[in-house]
Design a protein around this motif. Structure first.
Motif, PDB file in Angstrom:
ATOM      1  N   VAL A   1     -20.839 -10.921  29.073  1.00 54.71           N
ATOM      2  CA  VAL A   1     -21.721 -11.738  28.231  1.00 54.71           C
ATOM      3  C   VAL A   1     -21.143 -11.845  26.818  1.00 54.71           C
ATOM      4  O   VAL A   1     -21.101 -12.930  26.237  1.00 54.71           O
ATOM      5  N   HIS A   2     -20.670 -10.735  26.296  1.00 54.62           N
ATOM      6  CA  HIS A   2     -20.061 -10.755  24.963  1.00 54.62           C
ATOM      7  C   HIS A   2     -18.796 -11.598  24.951  1.00 54.62           C
ATOM      8  O   HIS A   2     -18.574 -12.363  24.002  1.00 54.62           O
ATOM      9  N   ARG A   3     -17.990 -11.467  25.982  1.00 60.99           N
ATOM     10  CA  ARG A   3     -16.759 -12.275  26.037  1.00 60.99           C
ATOM     11  C   ARG A   3     -17.089 -13.759  26.122  1.00 60.99           C
ATOM     12  O   ARG A   3     -16.436 -14.575  25.461  1.00 60.99           O
ATOM     13  N   PHE A   4     -18.108 -14.122  26.901  1.00 61.78           N
ATOM     14  CA  PHE A   4     -18.495 -15.530  26.980  1.00 61.78           C
ATOM     15  C   PHE A   4     -18.997 -16.021  25.628  1.00 61.78           C
ATOM     16  O   PHE A   4     -18.662 -17.126  25.207  1.00 61.78           O
TER      17      PHE A   4
ATOM     18  N   ALA B   1     -24.125 -24.171  26.239  1.00 61.66           N
ATOM     19  CA  ALA B   1     -23.701 -23.041  27.084  1.00 61.66           C
ATOM     20  C   ALA B   1     -24.104 -23.236  28.545  1.00 61.66           C
ATOM     21  O   ALA B   1     -23.295 -23.000  29.446  1.00 61.66           O
ATOM     22  N   LEU B   2     -25.348 -23.641  28.787  1.00 70.46           N
ATOM     23  CA  LEU B   2     -25.794 -23.798  30.186  1.00 70.46           C
ATOM     24  C   LEU B   2     -25.056 -24.923  30.908  1.00 70.46           C
ATOM     25  O   LEU B   2     -24.582 -24.706  32.028  1.00 70.46           O
ATOM     26  N   PRO B   3     -24.926 -26.126  30.319  1.00 71.23           N
ATOM     27  CA  PRO B   3     -24.142 -27.161  31.014  1.00 71.23           C
ATOM     28  C   PRO B   3     -22.675 -26.749  31.212  1.00 71.23           C
ATOM     29  O   PRO B   3     -22.083 -27.048  32.250  1.00 71.23           O
ATOM     30  N   THR B   4     -22.118 -26.048  30.241  1.00 70.84           N
ATOM     31  CA  THR B   4     -20.735 -25.573  30.358  1.00 70.84           C
ATOM     32  C   THR B   4     -20.595 -24.604  31.523  1.00 70.84           C
ATOM     33  O   THR B   4     -19.663 -24.706  32.326  1.00 70.84           O
TER      34      THR B   4
ATOM     35  N   CYS C   1     -24.843 -16.751  33.226  1.00 71.28           N
ATOM     36  CA  CYS C   1     -25.765 -17.886  33.168  1.00 71.28           C
ATOM     37  C   CYS C   1     -27.215 -17.410  33.133  1.00 71.28           C
ATOM     38  O   CYS C   1     -28.033 -17.922  32.363  1.00 71.28           O
ATOM     39  N   GLU C   2     -27.548 -16.438  33.932  1.00 71.69           N
ATOM     40  CA  GLU C   2     -28.913 -15.903  33.948  1.00 71.69           C
ATOM     41  C   GLU C   2     -29.277 -15.275  32.607  1.00 71.69           C
ATOM     42  O   GLU C   2     -30.389 -15.420  32.128  1.00 71.69           O
ATOM     43  N   VAL C   3     -28.320 -14.591  31.995  1.00 69.96           N
ATOM     44  CA  VAL C   3     -28.572 -13.993  30.684  1.00 69.96           C
ATOM     45  C   VAL C   3     -28.756 -15.082  29.637  1.00 69.96           C
ATOM     46  O   VAL C   3     -29.656 -15.001  28.796  1.00 69.96           O
ATOM     47  N   VAL C   4     -27.926 -16.116  29.695  1.00 71.32           N
ATOM     48  CA  VAL C   4     -28.051 -17.228  28.747  1.00 71.32           C
ATOM     49  C   VAL C   4     -29.409 -17.911  28.909  1.00 71.32           C
ATOM     50  O   VAL C   4     -30.022 -18.340  27.925  1.00 71.32           O
ATOM     51  N   LYS C   5     -29.918 -17.968  30.136  1.00 69.42           N
ATOM     52  CA  LYS C   5     -31.239 -18.563  30.395  1.00 69.42           C
ATOM     53  C   LYS C   5     -32.376 -17.722  29.826  1.00 69.42           C
ATOM     54  O   LYS C   5     -33.498 -18.182  29.742  1.00 69.42           O
ATOM     55  N   GLY C   6     -32.077 -16.472  29.473  1.00 72.07           N
ATOM     56  CA  GLY C   6     -33.100 -15.641  28.863  1.00 72.07           C
ATOM     57  C   GLY C   6     -33.478 -14.392  29.622  1.00 72.07           C
ATOM     58  O   GLY C   6     -34.322 -13.619  29.177  1.00 72.07           O
ATOM     59  N   GLN C   7     -32.857 -14.162  30.767  1.00 69.12           N
ATOM     60  CA  GLN C   7     -33.124 -12.944  31.525  1.00 69.12           C
ATOM     61  C   GLN C   7     -32.532 -11.743  30.786  1.00 69.12           C
ATOM     62  O   GLN C   7     -31.517 -11.862  30.111  1.00 69.12           O
ATOM     63  N   ARG C   8     -33.154 -10.606  30.938  1.00 71.45           N
ATOM     64  CA  ARG C   8     -32.637  -9.374  30.318  1.00 71.45           C
ATOM     65  C   ARG C   8     -31.407  -8.896  31.076  1.00 71.45           C
ATOM     66  O   ARG C   8     -31.305  -9.071  32.292  1.00 71.45           O
ATOM     67  N   LEU C   9     -30.495  -8.277  30.342  1.00 70.46           N
ATOM     68  CA  LEU C   9     -29.279  -7.754  30.959  1.00 70.46           C
ATOM     69  C   LEU C   9     -29.594  -6.795  32.100  1.00 70.46           C
ATOM     70  O   LEU C   9     -28.986  -6.876  33.166  1.00 70.46           O
ATOM     71  N   GLN C  10     -30.541  -5.893  31.888  1.00 68.85           N
ATOM     72  CA  GLN C  10     -30.871  -4.908  32.918  1.00 68.85           C
ATOM     73  C   GLN C  10     -31.411  -5.576  34.176  1.00 68.85           C
ATOM     74  O   GLN C  10     -31.068  -5.194  35.295  1.00 68.85           O
TER      75      GLN C  10
END
Length: 75
Positions: free
Chosen positions: A62-65, A12-15, A36-45
């Motif tokens: 995020v859900h669509r991705f 996901a991150l390289p993509t 990308c930030e959410v995938v890295k582990g940051q909270r949505l808020q």
């Protein structure tokens, strides 16, 4: 707030990094950056507040991705 319980592919991150380099539209770039930030582990808020995104909109992208990959970030 509920915890996000989505699984992202291992690549996901390289993509997203490749997608960010190729994207020419500012709106799509911002979406990809936020996702990308959410995938890295940051909270949505946190991402929502930092990047000035509506929480509901960010959650939708995020859900669509997670379900469609980078095509899900396009209009």
């Amino acid at each position: 707030m509920r915890t996000l319980k989505l699984r992202f592919p291992d690549d996901a991150l390289p993509t997203l990094a490749t997608f960010l380099k190729q994207t020419k539209e500012a709106r799509v770039f911002r979406r990809a950056q936020a996702v990308c930030e959410v995938v890295k582990g940051q909270r949505l808020q946190t991402v929502s507040d930092t990047l000035h995104f509506a929480y509901s909109a960010l959650r939708k992208w995020v859900h669509r991705f997670a379900h469609q990959g980078t095509p899900g970030l396009l209009d």
